[in-house]
Design an enzyme around this catalytic site. Structure first.
Site, PDB file in Angstrom:
ATOM      1  N   VAL A  15       0.848  -1.186   0.000  1.00  0.00           N
ATOM      2  CA  VAL A  15       0.000   0.000   0.000  1.00  0.00           C
ATOM      3  C   VAL A  15       0.882   1.235   0.000  1.00  0.00           C
ATOM      4  O   VAL A  15       1.805   1.350   0.801  1.00  0.00           O
ATOM      5  CB  VAL A  15      -0.918   0.014   1.244  1.00  0.00           C
ATOM      6  CG1 VAL A  15      -1.736   1.284   1.309  1.00  0.00           C
ATOM      7  CG2 VAL A  15      -1.828  -1.216   1.235  1.00  0.00           C
ATOM      8  N   CYS A  16       0.603   2.151  -0.918  1.00  0.00           N
ATOM      9  CA  CYS A  16       1.308   3.419  -0.961  1.00  0.00           C
ATOM     10  C   CYS A  16       0.902   4.204   0.278  1.00  0.00           C
ATOM     11  O   CYS A  16      -0.256   4.595   0.411  1.00  0.00           O
ATOM     12  CB  CYS A  16       0.944   4.187  -2.225  1.00  0.00           C
ATOM     13  SG  CYS A  16       1.588   5.855  -2.262  1.00  0.00           S
ATOM     14  N   LEU A  17       1.809   4.414   1.202  1.00  0.00           N
ATOM     15  CA  LEU A  17       1.456   5.054   2.462  1.00  0.00           C
ATOM     16  C   LEU A  17       1.097   6.521   2.323  1.00  0.00           C
ATOM     17  O   LEU A  17       0.565   7.118   3.246  1.00  0.00           O
ATOM     18  CB  LEU A  17       2.580   4.874   3.483  1.00  0.00           C
ATOM     19  CG  LEU A  17       2.721   3.439   3.982  1.00  0.00           C
ATOM     20  CD1 LEU A  17       3.877   3.320   4.960  1.00  0.00           C
ATOM     21  CD2 LEU A  17       1.441   2.963   4.641  1.00  0.00           C
TER      22      LEU A  17
END
Length: 112
Positions: free
Chosen positions: A74-76
């Protein structure tokens, strides 16, 4: 206290090791929008550098989303991480519940 968490009805949290609150899974079952009816499992690993370092978040459910890669990373940036303040809000994570649980009796994900 972890038992006082006030999660939305669309979310369930699973601590497979009750003594380790830094590793957990979150089940999200949206009841509206594009992902309605889906069941999505995310694993969280909070490191020793928290809140200065973001947690590692992985989507264990295969899903097409512009902020989740093919390995489930997941792209934080979508989690709106504020250094020092920690996790502020999850902006693009699917939200909502389900009347039936997506966890099996052992606390792991079951296919419905």
């Amino acid at each position: 206290d972890i038992n006082e968490l006030n999660l939305p009805k669309t979310c369930e949290i699973d601590f497979s090791d009750q003594d380790d609150l830094l590793h957990f899974r979150l089940l999200i079952c949206p009841d509206e929008g594009f992902y309605k009816g889906g069941k999505f499992v995310f694993s969280f690993k909070v490191g020793q550098g928290y809140p200065h370092d973001p947690p590692k978040v992985k989507c264990e459910t295969m899903v097409y989303h512009p902020n989740i890669d093919l390995e489930g990373n997941v792209c934080l940036n979508i989690l709106r991480w504020v250094r020092g303040a920690g996790l502020v809000t999850a902006g693009a994570v699917p939200r909502s519940p389900s009347s039936s649980s997506g966890w099996d009796k052992g606390g792991s994900w079951s296919v419905c």
